[in-house]
Design a protein around this motif. Structure first.
Motif, mmCIF file in Angstrom:
data_model
loop_
_atom_site.group_PDB
_atom_site.id
_atom_site.type_symbol
_atom_site.label_atom_id
_atom_site.label_comp_id
_atom_site.label_asym_id
_atom_site.label_seq_id
_atom_site.Cartn_x
_atom_site.Cartn_y
_atom_site.Cartn_z
ATOM 1 N N ASN A 121 41.357 -29.677 35.239
ATOM 2 C CA ASN A 121 42.713 -30.161 35.005
ATOM 3 C C ASN A 121 42.863 -30.797 33.627
ATOM 4 O O ASN A 121 43.913 -30.710 33.001
ATOM 5 C CB ASN A 121 43.104 -31.165 36.094
ATOM 6 C CG ASN A 121 43.213 -30.498 37.461
ATOM 7 O OD1 ASN A 121 43.533 -29.318 37.546
ATOM 8 N ND2 ASN A 121 42.925 -31.252 38.504
ATOM 9 N N SER A 122 41.805 -31.490 33.121
ATOM 10 C CA SER A 122 41.890 -32.110 31.802
ATOM 11 C C SER A 122 42.012 -31.053 30.722
ATOM 12 O O SER A 122 42.765 -31.217 29.758
ATOM 13 C CB SER A 122 40.669 -32.990 31.558
ATOM 14 O OG SER A 122 39.480 -32.200 31.562
ATOM 15 N N ILE A 123 41.273 -29.938 30.855
ATOM 16 C CA ILE A 123 41.366 -28.860 29.882
ATOM 17 C C ILE A 123 42.744 -28.211 29.951
ATOM 18 O O ILE A 123 43.369 -27.906 28.935
ATOM 19 C CB ILE A 123 40.260 -27.816 30.136
ATOM 20 C CG1 ILE A 123 38.887 -28.464 29.971
ATOM 21 C CG2 ILE A 123 40.414 -26.633 29.197
ATOM 22 C CD1 ILE A 123 38.649 -29.063 28.608
ATOM 23 N N ARG A 124 43.236 -28.008 31.152
ATOM 24 C CA ARG A 124 44.560 -27.413 31.309
ATOM 25 C C ARG A 124 45.629 -28.314 30.665
ATOM 26 O O ARG A 124 46.559 -27.831 30.022
ATOM 27 C CB ARG A 124 44.852 -27.194 32.796
ATOM 28 C CG ARG A 124 46.189 -26.504 33.085
ATOM 29 C CD ARG A 124 46.389 -26.385 34.581
ATOM 30 N NE ARG A 124 45.370 -25.556 35.185
ATOM 31 C CZ ARG A 124 45.448 -24.227 35.229
ATOM 32 N NH1 ARG A 124 46.489 -23.601 34.715
ATOM 33 N NH2 ARG A 124 44.502 -23.532 35.823
ATOM 34 N N LYS A 125 45.454 -29.617 30.833
ATOM 35 C CA LYS A 125 46.425 -30.555 30.265
ATOM 36 C C LYS A 125 46.407 -30.518 28.741
ATOM 37 O O LYS A 125 47.464 -30.499 28.088
ATOM 38 C CB LYS A 125 46.116 -31.964 30.766
ATOM 39 C CG LYS A 125 47.080 -33.022 30.264
ATOM 40 C CD LYS A 125 46.722 -34.388 30.817
ATOM 41 C CE LYS A 125 47.681 -35.462 30.259
ATOM 42 N NZ LYS A 125 47.314 -36.807 30.768
ATOM 43 N N LEU A 126 45.210 -30.480 28.156
ATOM 44 C CA LEU A 126 45.105 -30.415 26.693
ATOM 45 C C LEU A 126 45.696 -29.118 26.153
ATOM 46 O O LEU A 126 46.387 -29.114 25.132
ATOM 47 C CB LEU A 126 43.631 -30.537 26.277
ATOM 48 C CG LEU A 126 42.969 -31.903 26.481
ATOM 49 C CD1 LEU A 126 41.480 -31.824 26.158
ATOM 50 C CD2 LEU A 126 43.635 -32.950 25.589
ATOM 51 N N ALA A 127 45.410 -28.016 26.840
ATOM 52 C CA ALA A 127 45.957 -26.726 26.391
ATOM 53 C C ALA A 127 47.477 -26.720 26.488
ATOM 54 O O ALA A 127 48.165 -26.189 25.605
ATOM 55 C CB ALA A 127 45.359 -25.595 27.237
ATOM 56 N N GLN A 128 48.020 -27.319 27.549
ATOM 57 C CA GLN A 128 49.467 -27.378 27.702
ATOM 58 C C GLN A 128 50.105 -28.201 26.584
ATOM 59 O O GLN A 128 51.157 -27.840 26.047
ATOM 60 C CB GLN A 128 49.819 -27.980 29.065
ATOM 61 C CG GLN A 128 51.302 -27.923 29.406
ATOM 62 C CD GLN A 128 51.818 -26.502 29.499
ATOM 63 O OE1 GLN A 128 51.310 -25.712 30.287
ATOM 64 N NE2 GLN A 128 52.827 -26.158 28.714
ATOM 65 N N GLU A 129 49.461 -29.322 26.219
ATOM 66 C CA GLU A 129 49.986 -30.150 25.132
ATOM 67 C C GLU A 129 49.965 -29.397 23.802
ATOM 68 O O GLU A 129 50.898 -29.506 23.001
ATOM 69 C CB GLU A 129 49.160 -31.435 25.022
ATOM 70 C CG GLU A 129 49.350 -32.394 26.190
ATOM 71 C CD GLU A 129 48.448 -33.606 26.079
ATOM 72 O OE1 GLU A 129 47.606 -33.639 25.147
ATOM 73 O OE2 GLU A 129 48.566 -34.521 26.925
ATOM 74 N N ALA A 130 48.890 -28.630 23.571
ATOM 75 C CA ALA A 130 48.802 -27.850 22.332
ATOM 76 C C ALA A 130 49.886 -26.783 22.276
ATOM 77 O O ALA A 130 50.528 -26.572 21.242
ATOM 78 C CB ALA A 130 47.416 -27.212 22.217
ATOM 79 N N VAL A 131 50.120 -26.107 23.397
ATOM 80 C CA VAL A 131 51.147 -25.061 23.441
ATOM 81 C C VAL A 131 52.530 -25.661 23.238
ATOM 82 O O VAL A 131 53.379 -25.102 22.532
ATOM 83 C CB VAL A 131 51.064 -24.293 24.767
ATOM 84 C CG1 VAL A 131 52.274 -23.398 24.947
ATOM 85 C CG2 VAL A 131 49.790 -23.465 24.810
ATOM 86 N N ASN A 132 52.787 -26.814 23.848
ATOM 87 C CA ASN A 132 54.088 -27.463 23.687
ATOM 88 C C ASN A 132 54.378 -27.793 22.227
ATOM 89 O O ASN A 132 55.518 -27.714 21.768
ATOM 90 C CB ASN A 132 54.150 -28.732 24.540
ATOM 91 C CG ASN A 132 54.172 -28.428 26.032
ATOM 92 O OD1 ASN A 132 54.532 -27.318 26.433
ATOM 93 N ND2 ASN A 132 53.783 -29.392 26.838
ATOM 94 N N ALA A 133 53.314 -28.177 21.492
ATOM 95 C CA ALA A 133 53.498 -28.463 20.067
ATOM 96 C C ALA A 133 53.800 -27.197 19.285
ATOM 97 O O ALA A 133 54.638 -27.191 18.368
ATOM 98 C CB ALA A 133 52.250 -29.145 19.511
#
Length: 518
Positions: free
Chosen positions: A424-436
């Motif tokens: 879940n932590s990796i998924r969260k980081l990837a989601q934040e990167a995509v949002n940017a």
């Protein structure tokens, strides 16, 4: 009446505070008084006698040359006060004789006009030189042994400070804030984004205050990862030992930086950071006429300054910076993500991360096998040397090469994390990167100048051009091609043109003979 200059010398500045200088002067003055010699000047020197490149001695020679014939004698207590280098001493004696000055040691008097006395002179000069050489060898041996035991000798490098225990033994300890800056330097260099000179400038802006040559030497020093370099001596090769001081960085980080500096590791081209805020695209735009990269500068107008991108050559290419920057912003607004690709990107990153952790065991086994193979080679070489089939020098070379290889492999093995992180932590980081990245134009607009240049370098591996009020970008980063609707295949498809290559593989059924059969 003869006229003499007195020369009083000690080896260090600390000795000038003792009794030796006053004792030497008293002996020399008493000697002159008993022999009715007039004293003109007294020179005090606190410098080594290994050579004549001494501050006070240079002054003496200037005075003797200017006032040639006014001085008959140059007196000192012993010949080791005059020199501890036999060859240099003979040359200086001849130089003084040509100036009409006779050097003489009052406690070791010699009549240099008698040929036999030159033998005694050689003894007086050689004995202190031998003593000097022996002391130097003992000092070097002591320093080398201290290094083998893990002690850092000499002035502490940046980020450390010299300290002394109560028993008088010296050591180095972490010194803030330089230690924090040096740790940041290694972490920044390991990213491979900025050049070493750019990192140095950023470090100096943080308060490091170091010049370029010292910086390049400093980042090569293994002391920062807790190691002490023992130089080669005789048949013993150079090697590293564990230091007694506290390390600032890990060995893995240190060797990663060394690989980047040596060109053994792939990394991005260094990006200069000394860029004005109005010229974020400097050195990213290629000239349309001579293919050089456009630089930038400000030109003073009637009431204000105007900033331009221009070519370094005399081709005359010149564009207003605000026009080019605006055109590039317009280009970024075209980066619209493909429908559903943001979610697909997150899923892909998560899956790749999972695959990486599944491959850790394979990577561990590979490293272990490589370490075992290197150890086997050293064992075979040792056996061959004992049987007389391999020279000892060749064995040492094999041992040194494989020992260095084993050290790096063991560091990599220790750095492997066998525990799987939370998905879940990796998924969260990837989601934040995509949002940017979904609003890359807004992200670029609010970023600092170094961040803008970093973003441009990531998106466009190839240089861009500018003409007719529009920026024409080159090949995109592969990840950007997957996320954005900004690639040649999609552009051609949107305009109804047939692309040169199929963007996606597909399979159709066999049409068979006419009329179509299944």
């Amino acid at each position: 009446m003869q006229v003499a200059d007195l020369y009083v010398r000690v080896s260090t500045d600390e000795q000038t505070k003792g009794y030796s200088p006053r004792s030497q002067e008293a002996v020399l003055r008493q000697y002159c008084e008993l022999r009715n010699i007039s004293v003109r000047n007294v020179f005090y020197e606190d410098y080594t006698a290994k050579h004549f490149n001494r501050p006070e001695w240079r002054k003496i020679m200037v005075i003797l040359r200017k006032q040639k014939g006014n001085t008959n004698l140059l007196l000192f207590t012993k010949w080791d006060r005059f020199s501890r280098n036999t060859s240099d001493a003979y040359q200086m004696i001849n130089t003084l004789k040509n100036l009409g000055v006779e050097p003489q040691a009052v406690e070791q008097p010699l009549d240099l006009s008698v040929p036999e006395n030159k033998m005694m002179l050689a003894i007086y000069l050689t004995a202190p030189e031998i003593e000097n050489d022996r002391r130097g060898l003992n000092t070097k041996a002591g320093i080398r042994q201290a290094k083998k035991e893990g002690r850092y000798m000499g002035k502490a490098p940046r980020g450390y400070i010299n300290k002394t225990y109560e028993n008088g033994r010296r050591y180095i300890d972490i010194n803030e804030p330089d230690a924090g800056i040096m740790k940041w330097v290694f972490e920044e260099l390991s990213e491979g984004v900025y050049s070493s000179e750019s990192v140095m400038k950023m470090a100096n802006s943080k308060g490091l205050n170091i010049d370029k040559n010292t910086f390049l030497i400093t980042i090569r020093n293994p002391v920062y990862c807790g190691k002490i370099r023992v130089p080669a001596y005789g048949d013993e090769p150079a090697h590293l030992v564990a230091g007694l001081h506290t390390a600032l960085i890990t060995e893995n980080l240190f060797y990663k930086v060394q690989d980047i500096l040596d060109g053994r590791s792939k990394h991005l081209t260094g990006i200069p950071i000394a860029t004005p805020k109005d010229l974020p695209l400097r050195n990213f735009i290629q000239c349309n006429r001579c293919t050089r990269m456009l630089t930038g500068s400000a030109s003073k107008g009637r009431n204000t300054y105007r900033v331009y991108y221009h070519c370094r050559s005399s081709c005359g290419v010149r564009y207003r910076a605000e026009d080019v920057n605006g055109a590039f912003m317009d280009e970024l607004t075209k980066f619209v993500p493909r429908a559903g690709y943001a979610k697909l990107f997150v899923e892909g990153i998560t899956e790749a991360y999972d695959n990486q952790h599944r491959a850790i065991k394979e990577e561990r086994d590979l490293l272990v096998n490589q370490i075992n193979e290197a150890n086997r080679k050293m064992d075979v070489a040792r056996e061959l040397m004992l049987l007389g089939e391999l020279e000892s020098s060749e064995y040492r070379r094999i041992k040194e090469d494989n020992g260095s290889k084993i050290t790096r492999l063991e560091i990599s093995l220790n750095e492997i994390n066998v525990h799987r992180s939370n998905q879940n932590s990796i998924r969260k980081l990837a989601q934040e990167a995509v949002n940017a990245l979904l609003e890359v134009d807004k992200l670029y607009d609010i970023a600092s100048t170094p961040a803008k240049r970093y973003l441009v370098g990531l998106l466009f591996p190839e240089k861009m051009t500018y003409s007719d009020g529009a920026c024409r970008t080159g090949r995109l980063n592969k990840a950007a091609e997957l996320i954005y609707m900004e690639n040649k295949e999609l552009r051609a498809k949107k305009m109804g043109q047939k692309p040169f290559e199929k963007s996606l593989p597909h399979k159709g059924w066999n049409m068979g003979l006419e009329p179509t059969t299944s």
